[in-house]
Scaffold this active site. Structure first.
Site, PDB file in Angstrom:
ATOM      1  N   SER A  41      37.942  34.313  39.587  1.00 48.03           N
ATOM      2  CA  SER A  41      39.059  35.128  39.116  1.00 48.03           C
ATOM      3  C   SER A  41      40.431  34.681  39.619  1.00 48.03           C
ATOM      4  O   SER A  41      41.429  34.978  38.995  1.00 48.03           O
ATOM      5  CB  SER A  41      38.839  36.599  39.465  1.00 48.03           C
ATOM      6  OG  SER A  41      38.977  36.808  40.846  1.00 48.03           O
ATOM      7  N   LYS A  84      42.706  39.643  44.688  1.00 45.01           N
ATOM      8  CA  LYS A  84      43.563  39.697  43.494  1.00 45.01           C
ATOM      9  C   LYS A  84      45.027  39.629  43.901  1.00 45.01           C
ATOM     10  O   LYS A  84      45.392  39.830  45.045  1.00 45.01           O
ATOM     11  CB  LYS A  84      43.345  41.006  42.715  1.00 45.01           C
ATOM     12  CG  LYS A  84      41.922  41.295  42.314  1.00 45.01           C
ATOM     13  CD  LYS A  84      41.424  40.371  41.239  1.00 45.01           C
ATOM     14  CE  LYS A  84      39.976  40.744  40.907  1.00 45.01           C
ATOM     15  NZ  LYS A  84      39.304  39.702  40.201  1.00 45.01           N
TER      16      LYS A  84
END
Length: 154
Positions: A41, A84
């Site tokens: 990610s 993230k």
């Protein structure tokens, strides 16, 4: 006499070992620690098996900024940590994949997205993330050795 000296030295050693363990625990809990990144990610910024040094002070003092990469508990699976980038702060208008296409990030929350938007479960899927789930902010990559670098805001 020899037995009491041995016991005394053993107790002294155990005391130093306990102090060292306490200092180490407090350092890793409140100052910073090391985290291994896994999953695609955050590619190309971070790769699977990169080891990162993170600090815990910024989240505790609520000094996070847009662009910071953070480690936080997953809102969908609290046993898992996610890595993230903060792309929205409280009051920011963001876009998501849920009934409200445009949404304002509520107070006490942040909007997190992976750098690899085509392969990332993030706030576009589960919405704003409470700031209380954020554990730490990434400072630098320490492994692999040939890619040691400070992680600056992009």
């Amino acid at each position: 006499m020899a037995f009491t000296r041995i016991v005394g030295k053993a107790c002294g050693f155990m005391g130093y070992a306990l102090q060292t363990a306490c200092i180490t625990h407090c350092t890793f809990e409140y100052v910073g620690d090391f985290v291994m990144c896994s999953g695609p990610s955050m590619e190309p910024t971070l790769q699977t098996n990169n080891i990162l040094f993170t600090e815990h002070v910024s989240p505790r003092l609520q000094r996070l900024r847009r662009g910071d990469i953070v480690i936080c508990r997953s809102p969908s699976n609290p046993r898992q940590n996610i890595c993230k980038r903060i792309t929205g702060l409280p009051g920011d208008r963001v876009r998501g994949n849920f009934p409200k296409r445009n949404q304002v990030v509520p107070r006490g929350h942040v909007w997190l997205e992976g750098d690899n938007s085509n392969n990332s479960a993030d706030s576009r899927t589960y919405g704003p993330v409470p700031e209380g789930l954020i554990r730490s902010r990434v400072v630098c990559r320490v492994w692999p050795l040939d890619k040691i670098a400070l992680i600056s805001q992009c």
